[in-house]
Design a protein around this motif. Structure first.
Motif, PDB file in Angstrom:
ATOM      1  N   THR A 199       0.327  12.067 -16.219  1.00 37.62           N
ATOM      2  CA  THR A 199      -0.969  11.446 -15.943  1.00 37.62           C
ATOM      3  C   THR A 199      -0.953  10.636 -14.655  1.00 37.62           C
ATOM      4  OG1 THR A 199      -0.285   9.587 -17.357  1.00 37.62           O
ATOM      5  CG2 THR A 199      -1.605  11.308 -18.379  1.00 37.62           C
ATOM      6  N   LEU A 200       0.107  10.786 -13.853  1.00 34.42           N
ATOM      7  CA  LEU A 200       0.259   9.954 -12.657  1.00 34.42           C
ATOM      8  C   LEU A 200      -0.832  10.221 -11.623  1.00 34.42           C
ATOM      9  CD1 LEU A 200       2.298   7.725 -12.106  1.00 34.42           C
ATOM     10  CD2 LEU A 200       3.642   9.346 -10.765  1.00 34.42           C
ATOM     11  N   CYS A 201      -1.347  11.456 -11.574  1.00 34.75           N
ATOM     12  CA  CYS A 201      -2.442  11.744 -10.643  1.00 34.75           C
ATOM     13  C   CYS A 201      -3.648  10.860 -10.936  1.00 34.75           C
ATOM     14  CB  CYS A 201      -2.838  13.215 -10.722  1.00 34.75           C
ATOM     15  SG  CYS A 201      -1.918  14.289  -9.611  1.00 34.75           S
ATOM     16  N   GLU A 202      -3.986  10.724 -12.217  1.00 37.02           N
ATOM     17  CA  GLU A 202      -5.110   9.867 -12.587  1.00 37.02           C
ATOM     18  C   GLU A 202      -4.816   8.408 -12.250  1.00 37.02           C
ATOM     19  OE1 GLU A 202      -6.366  10.322 -16.636  1.00 37.02           O
ATOM     20  OE2 GLU A 202      -5.970  12.476 -16.621  1.00 37.02           O
ATOM     21  N   THR A 203      -3.599   7.982 -12.535  1.00 40.76           N
ATOM     22  CA  THR A 203      -3.229   6.584 -12.333  1.00 40.76           C
ATOM     23  C   THR A 203      -3.255   6.189 -10.859  1.00 40.76           C
ATOM     24  OG1 THR A 203      -1.858   6.596 -14.326  1.00 40.76           O
ATOM     25  CG2 THR A 203      -1.415   4.866 -12.722  1.00 40.76           C
ATOM     26  N   PRO A 234      -1.725  26.291 -12.930  1.00 36.11           N
ATOM     27  CA  PRO A 234      -2.005  25.506 -11.719  1.00 36.11           C
ATOM     28  C   PRO A 234      -1.359  24.127 -11.784  1.00 36.11           C
ATOM     29  CG  PRO A 234      -4.009  26.499 -12.604  1.00 36.11           C
ATOM     30  CD  PRO A 234      -2.943  26.690 -13.639  1.00 36.11           C
ATOM     31  N   CYS A 235      -1.051  23.578 -10.624  1.00 37.41           N
ATOM     32  CA  CYS A 235      -0.336  22.301 -10.520  1.00 37.41           C
ATOM     33  C   CYS A 235      -1.250  21.248  -9.897  1.00 37.41           C
ATOM     34  CB  CYS A 235       0.907  22.463  -9.639  1.00 37.41           C
ATOM     35  SG  CYS A 235       1.868  23.957  -9.963  1.00 37.41           S
ATOM     36  N   GLU A 236      -1.272  20.076 -10.479  1.00 40.34           N
ATOM     37  CA  GLU A 236      -2.046  18.976  -9.897  1.00 40.34           C
ATOM     38  C   GLU A 236      -1.283  18.355  -8.745  1.00 40.34           C
ATOM     39  OE1 GLU A 236      -4.820  17.198 -13.434  1.00 40.34           O
ATOM     40  OE2 GLU A 236      -2.774  16.461 -13.336  1.00 40.34           O
ATOM     41  N   ALA A 237      -2.020  17.855  -7.757  1.00 44.30           N
ATOM     42  CA  ALA A 237      -1.423  17.142  -6.628  1.00 44.30           C
ATOM     43  C   ALA A 237      -2.516  16.312  -5.971  1.00 44.30           C
ATOM     44  CB  ALA A 237      -0.812  18.111  -5.621  1.00 44.30           C
ATOM     45  N   ILE A 238      -2.099  15.310  -5.223  1.00 43.41           N
ATOM     46  CA  ILE A 238      -3.029  14.565  -4.368  1.00 43.41           C
ATOM     47  C   ILE A 238      -2.656  14.896  -2.927  1.00 43.41           C
ATOM     48  CG2 ILE A 238      -3.784  12.283  -3.588  1.00 43.41           C
ATOM     49  CD1 ILE A 238      -3.390  11.268  -6.446  1.00 43.41           C
ATOM     50  N   VAL A 239      -3.609  15.444  -2.201  1.00 45.52           N
ATOM     51  CA  VAL A 239      -3.399  15.847  -0.811  1.00 45.52           C
ATOM     52  C   VAL A 239      -4.465  15.171   0.049  1.00 45.52           C
ATOM     53  CG1 VAL A 239      -3.312  17.780   0.807  1.00 45.52           C
ATOM     54  CG2 VAL A 239      -2.411  18.054  -1.520  1.00 45.52           C
ATOM     55  N   GLU A 240      -4.017  14.395   1.030  1.00 41.32           N
ATOM     56  CA  GLU A 240      -4.932  13.625   1.884  1.00 41.32           C
ATOM     57  C   GLU A 240      -5.922  12.820   1.050  1.00 41.32           C
ATOM     58  OE1 GLU A 240      -4.519  13.140   5.018  1.00 41.32           O
ATOM     59  OE2 GLU A 240      -2.874  14.592   5.184  1.00 41.32           O
ATOM     60  N   GLY A 268      -6.804   7.546  -5.474  1.00 35.96           N
ATOM     61  CA  GLY A 268      -7.444   6.510  -4.673  1.00 35.96           C
ATOM     62  C   GLY A 268      -6.483   5.485  -4.114  1.00 35.96           C
ATOM     63  N   LYS A 269      -5.188   5.590  -4.501  1.00 33.57           N
ATOM     64  CA  LYS A 269      -4.196   4.608  -4.056  1.00 33.57           C
ATOM     65  C   LYS A 269      -3.113   5.216  -3.172  1.00 33.57           C
ATOM     66  CE  LYS A 269      -4.718   2.005  -8.382  1.00 33.57           C
ATOM     67  NZ  LYS A 269      -4.020   1.516  -9.601  1.00 33.57           N
ATOM     68  N   VAL A 270      -3.062   6.553  -3.095  1.00 33.00           N
ATOM     69  CA  VAL A 270      -1.974   7.202  -2.373  1.00 33.00           C
ATOM     70  C   VAL A 270      -2.533   8.399  -1.603  1.00 33.00           C
ATOM     71  CG1 VAL A 270      -1.356   8.738  -4.295  1.00 33.00           C
ATOM     72  CG2 VAL A 270       0.394   8.093  -2.624  1.00 33.00           C
ATOM     73  N   ARG A 271      -1.945   8.688  -0.437  1.00 36.20           N
ATOM     74  CA  ARG A 271      -2.402   9.816   0.382  1.00 36.20           C
ATOM     75  C   ARG A 271      -1.825  11.130  -0.115  1.00 36.20           C
ATOM     76  NH1 ARG A 271      -0.404  12.486   4.753  1.00 36.20           N
ATOM     77  NH2 ARG A 271       1.399  11.099   4.835  1.00 36.20           N
ATOM     78  N   THR A 320       0.854  -1.185   0.000  1.00 33.76           N
ATOM     79  CA  THR A 320       0.000   0.000   0.000  1.00 33.76           C
ATOM     80  C   THR A 320       0.890   1.235   0.000  1.00 33.76           C
ATOM     81  OG1 THR A 320      -0.148   0.035   2.418  1.00 33.76           O
ATOM     82  CG2 THR A 320      -1.886  -1.133   1.227  1.00 33.76           C
ATOM     83  N   LEU A 321       0.394   2.308  -0.603  1.00 32.88           N
ATOM     84  CA  LEU A 321       1.185   3.528  -0.737  1.00 32.88           C
ATOM     85  C   LEU A 321       0.747   4.580   0.278  1.00 32.88           C
ATOM     86  CD1 LEU A 321       1.271   3.990  -4.618  1.00 32.88           C
ATOM     87  CD2 LEU A 321       3.193   3.356  -3.135  1.00 32.88           C
TER      88      LEU A 321
END
Length: 366
Positions: free
Chosen positions: A217-221, A178-184, A224-227, A141-142
């Protein structure tokens, strides 16, 4: 031999042409609207040139028809026109764009294509996503994926601590958009030039801050798998503060052509540069929280007998490696292909991907 068209006769396009021509497996046509830039392309029996206006759809289709692939090394705002021409001509399409919206449009164009559309084949986006996805695949898990890349002068000598090594339009674009990111766990947009941090590598202190497009495209990939997932550009300390003053206080974010003119007339280019690649992934393996890091430095070096900058080598080497893998059947040859679909081991084993080989560069991986 496969016939390839390279759009753009600048620093990167000319390096791509040189690499492919000297491989002995490709015939290359370099196309640009500037006769002056085309005249500077290396003379080689496998290289020809063509003056073309990318806005002329009929001329573009005629140029591409019957070719194996087109590789775009043109400014990001021309991406969509080249992709549409590739679709019309029925050829494979690869590009180097960091522009998020252009990539979304390429994905749309690829929906009904019978050939491969592979955007973002450079360093970042590009190779950085291949590395990050490889590290991420090793975990059960990531938790976090942090990607850092910079192309820097080895010997900085101005207040910005920077020399022009890449497309001026591209640099300005990634400092503004703007920059994409995954936060929480949530996919969001964050502002460029913010969330500055400092870190040290090999005894040198750097700063890193948000810039647009590096995640590809890593945000899409990984959604739901990384915080936590983010990308930041590496510079020497002090760079971000000056850029924020130029863009925000002086309002040059609204006058890009003025800023471009200042950069290109005040900041010299250099071949004495270093590309820094730093990816850290944390997550759980066998119930334990583990961190793995990839760190690499690539320096300027001779390519086919001529000195090239590190950013030329890494960017051109990356798109040439992807083309090579497409040509030998290692990659899916239809529809939209993401960088993270490419296996790191196969990429590094490729003759062009080998430019990233750490044993050649005195770099290290931990």
């Amino acid at each position: 031999m496969k016939d390839i068209v390279v759009i753009g006769a600048g620093k990167i396009g000319s390096t791509i042409a040189r690499m492919l021509a000297h491989s002995g497996d490709y015939r290359v046509t370099v196309a640009d609207r500037s006769e002056e830039q085309l005249a500077a392309i290396e003379q080689h029996e496998a290289v020809s040139t063509a003056v073309v206006d990318i806005a002329d759809a009929a001329a573009m289709k005629a140029l591409l028809t019957g070719k194996f692939a087109v590789l775009s090394a043109a400014p990001y705002h021309l991406t969509v026109a080249i992709a549409e021409a590739a679709a019309a001509a029925g050829v494979h399409y690869l590009d180097l764009t960091e522009d998020v919206e252009s990539t979304r449009q390429v994905k749309r164009i690829a929906e009904n294509a019978k050939t491969a559309f592979i955007p973002q084949c450079g360093l970042a986006p590009g190779f950085i996503s291949i590395v990050a996805n490889d590290l991420a695949s090793r975990f059960d898990t990531l938790d976090s994926v942090r990607m850092r890349v910079g192309a820097l002068p080895q010997y900085p000598s101005n207040a910005l601590n920077y020399n022009l090594t890449w497309s001026t339009d591209g640099v300005i674009n990634e400092y503004i958009e703007p920059c994409e990111a995954i936060v929480e766990g949530a996919l969001i947009e964050v502002p460029a030039l913010e969330e500055r941090e400092e870190f040290s590598l090999d005894g040198v202190t750097y700063e890193a801050f948000n810039t647009s497009g590096g995640l590809g495209t890593l945000c899409e990939t990984l959604k739901g798998k990384v915080r936590t997932l983010n990308y930041r550009t590496i510079r020497y300390p002090g760079h971000a503060a000056i850029m924020k003053a130029l863009l925000n206080d002086l309002g040059l974010r609204h006058r890009r052509e003025v800023l471009k003119d200042i950069f290109e007339n005040a900041l010299p280019t250099t071949t004495q540069d270093v590309v820094i690649i730093f990816v850290t992934v944390s997550g759980r393996k066998g119930g334990r929280l583990i961190q793995e890091t990839y760190a690499n430095k690539v320096y300027s070096a001779p390519v086919a007998g001529a000195l090239h900058s590190a950013i030329q080598i890494t960017t051109a080497g990356s798109i040439c490696a992807v083309l090579d893998m497409l040509a030998d059947g290692s990659l899916r040859a239809e529809g939209f292909v993401r960088q993270e679909e490419i296996a790191l081991d196969a990429f590094l084993a490729n003759r062009f991907g080998h430019y990233y080989a750490q044993e050649n560069r005195g770099a290290h991986a931990a």
